[in-house]
Design a protein around this motif. Sequence first.
Motif, PDB file in Angstrom:
ATOM      1  N   THR A 159       0.833  -1.203   0.000  1.00 23.04           N
ATOM      2  CA  THR A 159       0.000   0.000   0.000  1.00 23.04           C
ATOM      3  C   THR A 159       0.867   1.253   0.000  1.00 23.04           C
ATOM      4  O   THR A 159       0.611   2.197  -0.754  1.00 23.04           O
ATOM      5  N   TYR A 160       1.914   1.250   0.806  1.00 24.89           N
ATOM      6  CA  TYR A 160       2.820   2.399   0.858  1.00 24.89           C
ATOM      7  C   TYR A 160       3.470   2.632  -0.498  1.00 24.89           C
ATOM      8  O   TYR A 160       3.531   3.758  -0.992  1.00 24.89           O
ATOM      9  N   ARG A 161       3.930   1.550  -1.112  1.00 22.05           N
ATOM     10  CA  ARG A 161       4.604   1.671  -2.398  1.00 22.05           C
ATOM     11  C   ARG A 161       3.643   2.181  -3.471  1.00 22.05           C
ATOM     12  O   ARG A 161       4.011   3.001  -4.317  1.00 22.05           O
ATOM     13  N   ARG A 181       4.193   6.060  -8.681  1.00 22.55           N
ATOM     14  CA  ARG A 181       3.231   5.709  -9.718  1.00 22.55           C
ATOM     15  C   ARG A 181       3.641   4.361 -10.294  1.00 22.55           C
ATOM     16  O   ARG A 181       4.749   4.197 -10.806  1.00 22.55           O
ATOM     17  N   ILE A 182       2.752   3.400 -10.193  1.00 20.99           N
ATOM     18  CA  ILE A 182       3.056   2.059 -10.673  1.00 20.99           C
ATOM     19  C   ILE A 182       2.288   1.822 -11.970  1.00 20.99           C
ATOM     20  O   ILE A 182       1.065   1.923 -12.010  1.00 20.99           O
ATOM     21  N   GLY A 189       1.612  -2.480 -16.338  1.00 24.96           N
ATOM     22  CA  GLY A 189       2.496  -3.507 -16.886  1.00 24.96           C
ATOM     23  C   GLY A 189       3.485  -4.023 -15.861  1.00 24.96           C
ATOM     24  O   GLY A 189       3.847  -5.205 -15.849  1.00 24.96           O
ATOM     25  N   THR A 190       3.925  -3.147 -14.974  1.00 21.88           N
ATOM     26  CA  THR A 190       4.863  -3.545 -13.926  1.00 21.88           C
ATOM     27  C   THR A 190       4.217  -4.551 -12.981  1.00 21.88           C
ATOM     28  O   THR A 190       4.857  -5.503 -12.545  1.00 21.88           O
ATOM     29  N   LEU A 191       2.941  -4.332 -12.667  1.00 17.41           N
ATOM     30  CA  LEU A 191       2.237  -5.270 -11.799  1.00 17.41           C
ATOM     31  C   LEU A 191       2.136  -6.642 -12.457  1.00 17.41           C
ATOM     32  O   LEU A 191       2.311  -7.669 -11.799  1.00 17.41           O
TER      33      LEU A 191
END
Length: 66
Positions: free
Chosen positions: A30-32, A37-38, A41-43
């Motif tokens: 949650t902090y990250r 900004r994620i 595609g990274t997930l």
Amino acid sequence: MSVIVHSSENIDSALKRLHREVLREKILETYRAKAFRIIPGTLMIEKRREWAKMKRRRRAAARRAK
């Protein structure tokens, strides 16, 4: 979130309990997510890596079990 360390308990086991609680409540994720900004595609890449790791472990365990 807190962990109470008992008098007869080892500090390492208390830290393990704290770590499990942090993972269970997804505090670091949650902090990250809020700090950076994620990109979606990274997930997907992270999930794929995690599944690949689990797949390797399962296959290794199956080979050992034979």
